[in-house]
Motif scaffolding. Sequence first.
Motif, short mmCIF file in Angstrom:
data_model
loop_
_atom_site.label_atom_id
_atom_site.label_comp_id
_atom_site.label_asym_id
_atom_site.label_seq_id
_atom_site.Cartn_x
_atom_site.Cartn_y
_atom_site.Cartn_z
N TRP A 11 1.14 -1.17 -1.68
CA TRP A 11 2.16 -1.69 -0.76
C TRP A 11 3.22 -2.40 -1.59
O TRP A 11 3.07 -3.55 -1.96
CB TRP A 11 1.52 -2.62 0.25
CG TRP A 11 2.44 -3.04 1.36
CD1 TRP A 11 3.68 -2.56 1.60
CD2 TRP A 11 2.18 -4.02 2.38
NE1 TRP A 11 4.23 -3.17 2.72
CE2 TRP A 11 3.32 -4.05 3.20
CE3 TRP A 11 1.10 -4.83 2.66
CZ2 TRP A 11 3.40 -4.91 4.29
CZ3 TRP A 11 1.18 -5.67 3.75
CH2 TRP A 11 2.31 -5.72 4.57
N CYS A 31 5.09 -5.59 0.04
CA CYS A 31 4.21 -6.60 0.64
C CYS A 31 4.86 -7.97 0.54
O CYS A 31 5.39 -8.34 -0.53
CB CYS A 31 2.86 -6.60 -0.08
SG CYS A 31 1.72 -7.89 0.48
N LEU A 55 3.40 1.31 8.52
CA LEU A 55 2.58 1.99 7.52
C LEU A 55 1.37 2.66 8.16
O LEU A 55 0.97 3.75 7.76
CB LEU A 55 2.13 0.99 6.45
CG LEU A 55 3.24 0.35 5.61
CD1 LEU A 55 2.66 -0.67 4.66
CD2 LEU A 55 4.00 1.41 4.85
#
Length: 458
Positions: A230, A233, A375
Amino acid sequence: MYSDSDGSSSKDEESSSSSDEESYTYQRLLKARREDDMLSSARVTKRLTDTFTTYMPAIVAMSMLKRPHGGSVPRRRQIPRDTMPRHEVIVRDYFSGGNSKYPSEHFRRRFRMHTHLFNRILCGIARYDDFFTPKPDATNKFVSPLQKMGAAVRMLAYGCCDDFLDEYFQMGESTIILSLKKFCEAVIGVFEEQYLRKPNEDDIARLLEEGEERGFPGMLGSLDCMHWHWKNCPTAWHGTHTNGFKRVPTLILEVVASKNLWIWHAFFGMAGTNNDITVLDRSPLFNDLVNEVAPPCQYTVNGNIYDMGYYLSDGIYPPYATLMQTISDGTTRKERFFAKRQEAVRKDVERAFGVLQSRWHIIKGPARMWRVKDLGNIMKTCIILHNMIIENEQEQGIDPERYEPYQKVDNVTVEHDSSLLVAKIISRLRQIRDKEVHNQLKLDLIDHMWDFCGGEEV
């Protein structure tokens, strides 16, 4: 003598008179300077007042204008794009049948599927969301459904940014991102019930038959987890999403895959600091078994009858009755042979991960979305499309009509007594996590595998 005194007094008088004149002159100059300062300040004040009165209406009008969402200026530059001519180019390139510029092999390599499957998905999502219907946008420009879906599939397939797709599909950045999000939501809403369902009775019977042919009666698939980097993030979450192995923020995907790489179970969204055991504790994989609504699953191994199927897993998972690990330190030939066969068959889930990432590069590279929900929709969409492509391309002679949506159980008795309900759940969890059943099943499988393969040496 007198004359000298008179001369000195006269000098004093002259000096005093000259000092008085200088003082008077200085006072006049100071007064004039003050008058000039006051006059200049009055002029400046008048000038500012006139400017404020002149431009204040325009300032108020501009402050009342509503700025576009996400922008820092009231107006943005508009780039003229040839949307209609580009739609005709896409049709000539891929959707003109035998007269298409590029053959079907090029379309399958670039869009990961055949043309008829692409059209089937487009028709399904067009009925679900009018965003994929032919209509002009707010600026009275026509962006065809082929452009919107084509850009979304290309972004999933190549993992590229929106600027890379602008030149071919003639769509702006915000439109491409919106098309991707709308496409994922539509695919999940239309095809999730069929292509990301729980196994029904026919599916379990087919999986049990497949496991029996491979020497593992009662096997329902292979279980494992993978990490997705990710990139975006939030900084405050780095500590909860970064582990010592990956060293970058990740999200975890847990799946169950069969021999033909069909993914029967997908659980996504756990932070990267978790391991496979903690993900399994949060996963809904065994919920139907706990609630006693799972389809029946009975099989016999080495003369013993079992009523719960199992999944092949690696050594990190606990010794449950529904999980079967390898034997890392086998001492006998039977144990070493069983470990060899178990590790070979368990590669189904590893192959599924490899095919999923090679087919959809967006989940192989770093994730550039900011929200976990987006996601999750991307991951679920890739899995659904993966299963659709497998169904479309498999040549195993399975009737497509057998792939029916999971039938929900209607006649379920609901317990209202909390003490009885908790006791039943605890009892069912103990059956799932029974180590004695796990050990007995492993011994039966070792003997069965040895007899099944005719005592082949390792």
